[in-house]
Design a protein around this motif. Structure first.
Motif, mmCIF file in Angstrom:
data_model
loop_
_atom_site.group_PDB
_atom_site.id
_atom_site.type_symbol
_atom_site.label_atom_id
_atom_site.label_comp_id
_atom_site.label_asym_id
_atom_site.label_seq_id
_atom_site.Cartn_x
_atom_site.Cartn_y
_atom_site.Cartn_z
ATOM 1 N N LEU A 1 -8.958 -20.995 -11.259
ATOM 2 C CA LEU A 1 -8.613 -20.241 -12.906
ATOM 3 C C LEU A 1 -7.443 -19.256 -13.410
ATOM 4 C CD1 LEU A 1 -12.744 -21.521 -13.756
ATOM 5 C CD2 LEU A 1 -10.638 -22.518 -13.286
ATOM 6 N N PRO A 2 -6.773 -19.950 -14.134
ATOM 7 C CA PRO A 2 -5.964 -18.828 -14.387
ATOM 8 C C PRO A 2 -6.096 -17.297 -15.076
ATOM 9 C CG PRO A 2 -5.601 -20.863 -16.782
ATOM 10 C CD PRO A 2 -6.706 -20.823 -15.141
ATOM 11 N N THR A 3 -7.441 -17.459 -15.662
ATOM 12 C CA THR A 3 -8.556 -16.397 -16.451
ATOM 13 C C THR A 3 -9.938 -16.719 -15.982
ATOM 14 O OG1 THR A 3 -6.561 -16.255 -17.741
ATOM 15 C CG2 THR A 3 -9.293 -14.902 -18.085
ATOM 16 N N PRO A 4 -10.224 -15.829 -14.891
ATOM 17 C CA PRO A 4 -11.974 -16.632 -14.544
ATOM 18 C C PRO A 4 -12.915 -16.585 -16.090
ATOM 19 C CG PRO A 4 -11.115 -14.660 -14.124
ATOM 20 C CD PRO A 4 -9.597 -14.832 -14.579
ATOM 21 N N ASP B 1 -8.555 -30.054 -21.025
ATOM 22 C CA ASP B 1 -10.030 -29.733 -19.951
ATOM 23 C C ASP B 1 -9.058 -30.815 -18.879
ATOM 24 O OD1 ASP B 1 -11.259 -29.054 -22.701
ATOM 25 O OD2 ASP B 1 -12.246 -31.286 -22.728
ATOM 26 N N VAL B 2 -10.265 -30.038 -17.818
ATOM 27 C CA VAL B 2 -10.249 -30.447 -16.369
ATOM 28 C C VAL B 2 -11.093 -30.795 -15.776
ATOM 29 C CG1 VAL B 2 -9.260 -29.790 -13.827
ATOM 30 C CG2 VAL B 2 -7.631 -28.786 -16.127
ATOM 31 N N VAL B 3 -11.056 -32.049 -14.951
ATOM 32 C CA VAL B 3 -12.220 -32.346 -14.530
ATOM 33 C C VAL B 3 -12.568 -32.958 -12.849
ATOM 34 C CG1 VAL B 3 -14.269 -34.106 -14.564
ATOM 35 C CG2 VAL B 3 -13.656 -33.308 -17.177
ATOM 36 N N CYS B 4 -12.964 -31.813 -12.568
ATOM 37 C CA CYS B 4 -13.361 -33.266 -10.991
ATOM 38 C C CYS B 4 -14.123 -33.352 -10.194
ATOM 39 C CB CYS B 4 -12.411 -31.693 -9.865
ATOM 40 S SG CYS B 4 -10.775 -31.393 -10.395
ATOM 41 N N VAL C 1 -13.126 -27.995 -16.475
ATOM 42 C CA VAL C 1 -12.993 -26.252 -16.492
ATOM 43 C C VAL C 1 -12.197 -26.918 -18.188
ATOM 44 C CG1 VAL C 1 -11.328 -24.670 -16.233
ATOM 45 C CG2 VAL C 1 -12.747 -25.808 -14.337
ATOM 46 N N ALA C 2 -13.053 -25.552 -19.220
ATOM 47 C CA ALA C 2 -12.393 -26.133 -20.515
ATOM 48 C C ALA C 2 -12.368 -24.453 -21.313
ATOM 49 C CB ALA C 2 -13.302 -26.936 -21.611
ATOM 50 N N GLY C 3 -10.840 -24.196 -20.977
ATOM 51 C CA GLY C 3 -10.869 -22.890 -22.436
ATOM 52 C C GLY C 3 -11.434 -21.565 -21.255
ATOM 53 N N LEU C 4 -12.446 -20.833 -21.408
ATOM 54 C CA LEU C 4 -13.139 -19.598 -20.803
ATOM 55 C C LEU C 4 -14.369 -20.555 -20.200
ATOM 56 C CD1 LEU C 4 -11.868 -16.870 -22.761
ATOM 57 C CD2 LEU C 4 -11.057 -17.579 -20.618
#
Length: 170
Positions: free
Chosen positions: A73-76, A150-153, A162-165
């Protein structure tokens, strides 16, 4: 309401939701100018070792030839909500998320140390102008990015988002 009536009611609701989704999908595919989903060819993102490397909404992700999927993630994420055995467990400070076995749900990966990121970063995948989502399917795993970033794997019968923080997993 007895158990039989509840099951019937659930089946009707399920059919209505499923039917609505099918109709919405048909509408989106038939009406010009309506956003739709797009699967892209993963070949340009696969290296000589068979690992697919890509970036979605700033998350550097990889899928290995055996279907292990994860994202740095770009920011945890300040918190990840994990669902294990029907219970939601909040986990703080998540720098990476992974699905690496069918026997355990998606989970934080504190020891990633950038293992899902190539030197110099991964090539970006973004939804096209007329697409709501863009997906990569490789080695039994799928990662999707939406226009809302939003990223869904998913893979091995598990999924993370992963959605924002924040991150979510099961």
């Amino acid at each position: 309401m007895n158990i039989h009536q509840r099951r019937c009611a659930m089946q009707v609701r399920s059919a209505v939701v499923t039917g609505g989704a099918v109709i919405a999908g048909l509408f989106a595919s038939l009406v010009p100018g309506v956003a739709h989903a797009d699967f892209i060819d993963p070949a340009p993102y696969v290296d000589a070792n068979g690992v697919a490397w890509f970036s979605m909404a700033g998350n550097n992700c990889s899928i290995t030839p055996n279907g292990v999927v994860g994202c740095d993630l770009p920011t945890p994420a300040s918190i990840m909500s994990m669902t294990i055995a029907g219970m939601t467990i909040p986990v703080p400070y998540v720098p990476a998320v992974a699905i690496d076995t069918a026997y355990f749900p998606s989970h934080p990966q504190w020891s990633s140390n950038g293992s899902h990121t190539q030197q110099g970063g991964n090539p970006a995948i973004v939804p096209g102008v007329d697409q709501y989502t863009t997906s990569v399917y490789y080695a039994g795993a799928t990662c999707t990015v939406s226009v809302r970033n939003d990223v869904v794997c998913s893979g091995m019968s598990h999924e993370f988002r992963v959605a924002g923080l924040q991150a979510y997993g099961n």
